[in-house]
Design an enzyme around this catalytic site. Sequence first.
Site, PDB file in Angstrom:
ATOM      1  N   THR A 128       5.861   2.614   6.076  1.00 49.01           N
ATOM      2  CA  THR A 128       6.243   1.305   5.524  1.00 49.01           C
ATOM      3  C   THR A 128       7.000   1.545   4.227  1.00 49.01           C
ATOM      4  OG1 THR A 128       4.283   1.052   4.120  1.00 49.01           O
ATOM      5  CG2 THR A 128       4.070   0.340   6.423  1.00 49.01           C
ATOM      6  N   ASP A 129       7.530   0.499   3.667  1.00 51.97           N
ATOM      7  CA  ASP A 129       8.279   0.656   2.409  1.00 51.97           C
ATOM      8  C   ASP A 129       7.395   1.253   1.317  1.00 51.97           C
ATOM      9  OD1 ASP A 129      10.449  -0.345   3.652  1.00 51.97           O
ATOM     10  OD2 ASP A 129      10.252  -2.382   2.847  1.00 51.97           O
ATOM     11  N   CYS A 130       6.126   0.827   1.277  1.00 55.57           N
ATOM     12  CA  CYS A 130       5.250   1.335   0.220  1.00 55.57           C
ATOM     13  C   CYS A 130       4.474   2.590   0.639  1.00 55.57           C
ATOM     14  CB  CYS A 130       4.313   0.233  -0.263  1.00 55.57           C
ATOM     15  SG  CYS A 130       3.533  -0.692   1.050  1.00 55.57           S
ATOM     16  N   TYR A 131       4.372   2.842   1.966  1.00 56.46           N
ATOM     17  CA  TYR A 131       3.708   4.055   2.469  1.00 56.46           C
ATOM     18  C   TYR A 131       4.658   4.739   3.449  1.00 56.46           C
ATOM     19  CZ  TYR A 131      -0.683   2.265   0.555  1.00 56.46           C
ATOM     20  OH  TYR A 131      -1.661   1.808  -0.273  1.00 56.46           O
TER      21      TYR A 131
END
Lengths: 390, 135
Positions: A128-131
């Site tokens: 994901t964008d953050c992970y």
Amino acid sequence: MAKSWEEINARIASGDAVVLTAEEFAGLAAEDGVKAAAKKVDVVTTGTFGPMCSSGVFLNFGHSDPPIKMQTITLNDVPASGGLAAVDTYLGVTEPSLVKGIEYGGAHVIEDLLRGRAVRLKSTGPGTDCYPRTEIDTWVRLEDLNQAYFFNPRNAYQNYAVAANTGDQLIYTYLGPLLPRLGNATFCSAGALSPLLNDPTYRTIGVGTRCFVAGAAGYVAWEGTQHNPNQNRDENGVPTAPSGTIAVMADLKKASPEFFSAATFTNYGVSSFVGIGIPIPVLDEDIAATLALTDADLTATVIDYGVARRSRPALGQVTYAQLRSGSIEIEGKTVPTGPISSLPTARKVAAEVKRWVAEERFTLAPPLEQLPQPGTQAFKPLEIRSEEAI
Amino acid sequence: MARRRLDLTFPPRQATKPITYHLVKDFDLTPNILRAQIQPGQEGRMLVEVVGPREAIDAGVAFLEKEGVDVHPAASDICLDEDECVTCGLCTAVCKPGALTLDSESKALVFDKDKCVYCEACVVACPRRAITLTF
């Protein structure tokens, strides 16, 4: 003669408390009478060490760089839950290995961690964008984890069934191999040392009770799953079949492999032996009377596991003294017995809790909330039905 | 009279030969087969206890070896790993000959190897896999 929790805790804090194990207390009560024993003793300690399938640990791994949102997780090829936050998981003891099946499972991973061994952590995530990371393959030890704690939804069953098999085939169960035609009977309780058999109506054991969990100081967190206070009870008010249960928590990092052991039951699955011990305050003669009960006073129900249904037929009742003698009578036949729960280790647990209270001044906590009492809450089955029928 | 437990391994070509017959007829031994796994064309295993004069047993063993049977003493075949054992006692529930028992007071596990018939029931039952039979 009644003592308050505060009086007992004050005596523990000053090092003056008189503490005995349940076996020692029963011996004293047999000699001096329950009244005198109740007056003399402040705390009685209990212990049990048997297979408890509803056990497991919450773990937090910390974040890698770049970080990953773990969706599939294995530890030494044993799947753990990916249903929590990015690097949190729950590993249940019964989870079998994807490679070794039931010969190695969640319980074995936990035992390896407790023994200081490195465990292989493999995980995949969606990215994901953050992970952004989608895969990780690394090794972790217990000391590397941020949090690692037991949350065992059902431990320390108050009494248990004695298993026998009237069928013509050897069957493999969670109570071990049962030989055909009543060839043996197995049982699983610490009897007179068992925590909940010593407090049959949950007067002193409840939410917030300080207890021994696999060698660590922990807490009773909640009623255990399948807690059933409405089981048949004998003239002392003690259940004669599986009834009350507790959910417990404790720090895995403070636990000991001496009191947590992985187990494999052939043709059944993985489980774990867990040591649970609870100190019980001798508040009055009523509680002293149940603390003084011995294996000869405690009864279990023999169940025919040869019938593979939810309601299996009962084959009679026996005392723990009879079970421990090595044989019981079922339907006129002498049937050899064997335990699954270790009495020597249960005695060690009770002795260790005694040492905690007497020497380490481990004080007792009255329940913040009582466990469901006899007369409340039904034990419900699972019905098989369609959406239309509900 | 002597008594000896033997662990016999048969090469595949030998597996159909009636060796116990020869032990009885030619050497006057009393064989008691405790465990056997013999299938035509495959390597076979037999755990046998033989009773007879010491010299006759020696001669019988020499005969077996000459016939191509691999003979080992069987006593070291079963092993209880006390470090792995948690003294739960489940093995005692399946041990028909009474080789595995619990001490009446301490409830510690007592293993009397002389009573063991190598049936493997305990090996299968032990939740710690602490009992191993090395055939």
